[in-house]
Scaffold this active site. Sequence first.
Site, PDB file in Angstrom:
ATOM      1  N   ASP A 236      -2.724  -0.636   6.880  1.00 28.02           N
ATOM      2  CA  ASP A 236      -3.752  -0.854   5.871  1.00 28.02           C
ATOM      3  C   ASP A 236      -3.594  -2.191   5.156  1.00 28.02           C
ATOM      4  OD1 ASP A 236      -4.757   1.571   6.595  1.00 28.02           O
ATOM      5  OD2 ASP A 236      -4.472   2.554   4.664  1.00 28.02           O
TER       6      ASP A 236
ATOM      7  N   ASP B  87       0.848  -1.185   0.000  1.00 28.02           N
ATOM      8  CA  ASP B  87       0.000   0.000   0.000  1.00 28.02           C
ATOM      9  C   ASP B  87       0.886   1.239   0.000  1.00 28.02           C
ATOM     10  OD1 ASP B  87      -2.709   1.366   0.459  1.00 28.02           O
ATOM     11  OD2 ASP B  87      -1.528   2.133   2.138  1.00 28.02           O
TER      12      ASP B  87
ATOM     13  N   GLU C 143       0.920   5.510   0.662  1.00 29.92           N
ATOM     14  CA  GLU C 143       0.297   6.758   1.072  1.00 29.92           C
ATOM     15  C   GLU C 143       0.948   7.872   0.259  1.00 29.92           C
ATOM     16  OE1 GLU C 143      -2.331   7.097   3.107  1.00 29.92           O
ATOM     17  OE2 GLU C 143      -2.318   4.907   3.187  1.00 29.92           O
TER      18      GLU C 143
ATOM     19  N   HIS D 198      -5.079   4.674   7.376  1.00 33.10           N
ATOM     20  CA  HIS D 198      -4.413   5.284   6.232  1.00 33.10           C
ATOM     21  C   HIS D 198      -2.909   5.416   6.464  1.00 33.10           C
ATOM     22  CE1 HIS D 198      -8.104   5.994   4.031  1.00 33.10           C
ATOM     23  NE2 HIS D 198      -8.631   6.509   5.114  1.00 33.10           N
TER      24      HIS D 198
END
Length: 255
Positions: free
Chosen positions: A166, A14, A16, A161
């Site tokens: 996540d 993931d 950000e 987040h």
Amino acid sequence: MEIQTFPNEIVFFDLETTVPNKPGQHFNILEFGAIIVCPRKLEELSSFTTLIQPKDLSVVSLRSSRSDGITRAKVKDAPSFEDVAEKIYGLLNGRIWAGHNIRRFDCVRIKEAFAEIGKAAPEPSGIIDSLVLLSNKFGKRAGDMKMASLAAYFGLGVQKHRSLDDVRMNLEVLKHCATVLFLESTLPNQLEGKWQSSSKIMTRSRSNYQIAQRTMPYSTGSLGKMTQNVKNLLSKAQGNQTLQSLIKHSHSLLR
């Protein structure tokens, strides 16, 4: 130099990023997080996460609306993407990539980031996009099917987040969805369509950080009752076979 690949291992990852708010701006990766998962047992084998300093620190907010959000102060001493590119390449290249909405977002951002530093991007041996997969297999019973909505549906807490949190939540959501689908396939006449009711919960919109009410297809506190009902039904239908022995193999439905 021979490039090592792991075609049967799954890496959930993931990103950000910043969000462009002016013409000409692009996404800047602020954090990368990944876990390598055994596909047979869905167990986490290893993990890696790092904050990443963008070339222009001014694109990062001084403050975050989230208590543990990423701010300019948090990334000002972080390594650049080029500093961690080799590590990220080694984690991703030749493995099955998994994540929520990764086809449209994370995969694209990874390729952009490697192109920006003039290096070849890692290539997956396959891609599992849980947003697409669960929308097809699980339907819209969790509303918009965003990770936050799925986590709320199963009572897994609030999405942070943050990359590593996540991806671990993503794995747990898949396990829960697989279990429900397996149970429904075991007793379709008794369980299919029984999971949904109507309720409203409070969710946070990522686009404007405003609290809003959204209709969600489950009743608050219904998961415990649902689980007990399932246990009772399975006890009658399966004799002495325990619920846990059934759940162990439920992930096969998502392959």
